[in-house]
Design a protein around this motif. Structure first.
Motif, PDB file in Angstrom:
ATOM      1  N   LEU A 175       0.676  -1.138  -0.111  1.00 50.46           N
ATOM      2  CA  LEU A 175       0.269   0.020   0.398  1.00 50.46           C
ATOM      3  C   LEU A 175       0.840   0.886   0.023  1.00 50.46           C
ATOM      4  CD1 LEU A 175      -2.415  -0.785   2.591  1.00 50.46           C
ATOM      5  CD2 LEU A 175      -3.236  -0.589  -0.444  1.00 50.46           C
ATOM      6  N   ILE A 176       2.190   1.294   0.237  1.00 51.89           N
ATOM      7  CA  ILE A 176       2.652   2.366   1.053  1.00 51.89           C
ATOM      8  C   ILE A 176       3.284   2.570  -0.759  1.00 51.89           C
ATOM      9  CG2 ILE A 176       5.296   3.245   1.658  1.00 51.89           C
ATOM     10  CD1 ILE A 176       4.817   1.573   3.782  1.00 51.89           C
ATOM     11  N   VAL A 177       4.286   1.987  -1.446  1.00 57.75           N
ATOM     12  CA  VAL A 177       3.969   2.056  -3.111  1.00 57.75           C
ATOM     13  C   VAL A 177       2.771   2.544  -3.481  1.00 57.75           C
ATOM     14  CG1 VAL A 177       4.500   0.301  -4.622  1.00 57.75           C
ATOM     15  CG2 VAL A 177       6.203   0.298  -2.354  1.00 57.75           C
ATOM     16  N   ALA A 178       1.967   1.818  -3.624  1.00 57.01           N
ATOM     17  CA  ALA A 178       0.468   2.384  -4.124  1.00 57.01           C
ATOM     18  C   ALA A 178       0.704   3.183  -3.935  1.00 57.01           C
ATOM     19  CB  ALA A 178      -0.761   1.450  -4.270  1.00 57.01           C
ATOM     20  N   VAL A 179       0.122   3.658  -2.854  1.00 56.04           N
ATOM     21  CA  VAL A 179       0.140   5.875  -2.306  1.00 56.04           C
ATOM     22  C   VAL A 179       1.285   6.479  -3.272  1.00 56.04           C
ATOM     23  CG1 VAL A 179      -0.043   7.575  -0.860  1.00 56.04           C
ATOM     24  CG2 VAL A 179      -1.488   5.284  -0.558  1.00 56.04           C
ATOM     25  N   ALA A 180       2.785   6.025  -3.340  1.00 55.62           N
ATOM     26  CA  ALA A 180       3.600   7.030  -4.262  1.00 55.62           C
ATOM     27  C   ALA A 180       3.662   7.017  -5.176  1.00 55.62           C
ATOM     28  CB  ALA A 180       4.797   6.132  -3.112  1.00 55.62           C
ATOM     29  N   GLU A 181       3.397   5.994  -5.749  1.00 59.41           N
ATOM     30  CA  GLU A 181       2.955   5.873  -7.112  1.00 59.41           C
ATOM     31  C   GLU A 181       1.808   6.599  -7.993  1.00 59.41           C
ATOM     32  OE1 GLU A 181       4.877   4.550  -9.988  1.00 59.41           O
ATOM     33  OE2 GLU A 181       6.454   3.818  -8.103  1.00 59.41           O
ATOM     34  N   ASN A 182       0.674   6.573  -6.645  1.00 59.16           N
ATOM     35  CA  ASN A 182      -0.316   7.241  -7.285  1.00 59.16           C
ATOM     36  C   ASN A 182       0.096   8.871  -7.171  1.00 59.16           C
ATOM     37  OD1 ASN A 182      -3.368   7.463  -7.630  1.00 59.16           O
ATOM     38  ND2 ASN A 182      -3.377   8.351  -5.935  1.00 59.16           N
ATOM     39  N   TYR A 183       1.012   9.691  -5.878  1.00 56.27           N
ATOM     40  CA  TYR A 183       1.096  10.693  -6.131  1.00 56.27           C
ATOM     41  C   TYR A 183       1.498  10.764  -7.325  1.00 56.27           C
ATOM     42  CZ  TYR A 183       4.305  14.025  -3.436  1.00 56.27           C
ATOM     43  OH  TYR A 183       4.987  15.152  -3.062  1.00 56.27           O
ATOM     44  N   ARG A 184       2.832  10.337  -7.357  1.00 54.39           N
ATOM     45  CA  ARG A 184       3.489  10.674  -8.188  1.00 54.39           C
ATOM     46  C   ARG A 184       3.185  10.990 -10.199  1.00 54.39           C
ATOM     47  NH1 ARG A 184       7.700   7.748 -12.204  1.00 54.39           N
ATOM     48  NH2 ARG A 184       7.352   5.621 -11.347  1.00 54.39           N
ATOM     49  N   SER A 185       2.343   9.866 -10.386  1.00 56.64           N
ATOM     50  CA  SER A 185       1.331   9.780 -11.016  1.00 56.64           C
ATOM     51  C   SER A 185       1.040  11.126 -11.794  1.00 56.64           C
ATOM     52  CB  SER A 185       0.401   8.699 -11.826  1.00 56.64           C
ATOM     53  OG  SER A 185      -0.655   8.513 -12.835  1.00 56.64           O
TER      54      SER A 185
END
Length: 209
Positions: free
Chosen positions: A50-60
């Motif tokens: 989930l940490i990775v998912a939030v970070a990827e959504n943020y970057r996107s």
């Protein structure tokens, strides 16, 4: 006598991820949208996927936006003001600066956020660079400061370590060995069992908080 502290930020100075907290702030402000990952992470903050998912959504989602859209200085001021966001290492930093230590933040968090924290703490920093196009918009690409190698290279490229009589390194994960390997004093903050086991095989830990 020159003295230096090389310190990580997330998990070492802060109890919460600066980037993920900023993601939540931007969602609250309506600047980016939650794809569901942030809500899920807020209920399970140790979940790595989930940490990775939030970070990827943020970057996107910030791709195509400008730094001026990020409200970075306002966010950092609010984040800094909340005492429950910080370990007592923040107070230690201030005490060490009074003793004449130079401080450098070496972190995977966003450069456009960390520069404002560095201004508050009156210290140097090296952080993940969020790349921009010719119009000043985020491209979605980053120049990271995440791994042991990246941190190690950063220290060697930016410091003549032989100039310092004392070097302390503070961190909380195995990737921070890129800092620890250059230090005469090593402080590990709130590590997981796996991190402690990994680092204990590589070095003598002077202090665990």
């Amino acid at each position: 006598m020159k003295k230096l502290i090389l310190t990580d930020v997330d998990g070492t100075l802060t109890k919460k991820s600066v980037v993920l907290s900023h993601a939540g702030y931007l969602i609250e402000q309506g600047i980016i949208k939650d794809d569901g990952s942030y809500k899920a992470w807020s209920q399970d903050m140790k979940n790595e996927s989930l940490i990775v998912a939030v970070a990827e959504n943020y970057r996107s989602q910030i791709t195509g936006l400008r730094e001026s859209d990020m409200q970075a200085q306002t966010f950092i001021a609010k984040f800094f003001a909340k005492t429950d966001n910080w370990y007592d290492t923040l107070g230690r930093i201030k005490d060490k600066q009074k003793e004449g230590y130079e401080v450098c933040l070496v972190t995977g968090s966003s450069d456009f956020l960390i520069k404002h924290l560095a201004d508050i703490l009156q210290c140097n920093y090296h952080a993940t660079e969020y790349l921009k196009d010719e119009n000043g918009c985020f491209t979605g690409n980053v120049k990271g400061m995440f791994s042991e190698t990246q941190k190690d290279d950063c220290v060697q490229w930016n410091y003549n370590l032989n100039e310092y009589d004392e070097i302390e390194a503070w961190g909380d994960t195995a990737s921070d060995f890129g800092l620890f390997k250059h230090a005469t004093y090593k402080m590990l903050v709130d590590p997981t069992f796996e991190t402690l086991k990994t680092l204990a095989q590589k070095m003598i830990i002077d202090l665990i908080l």
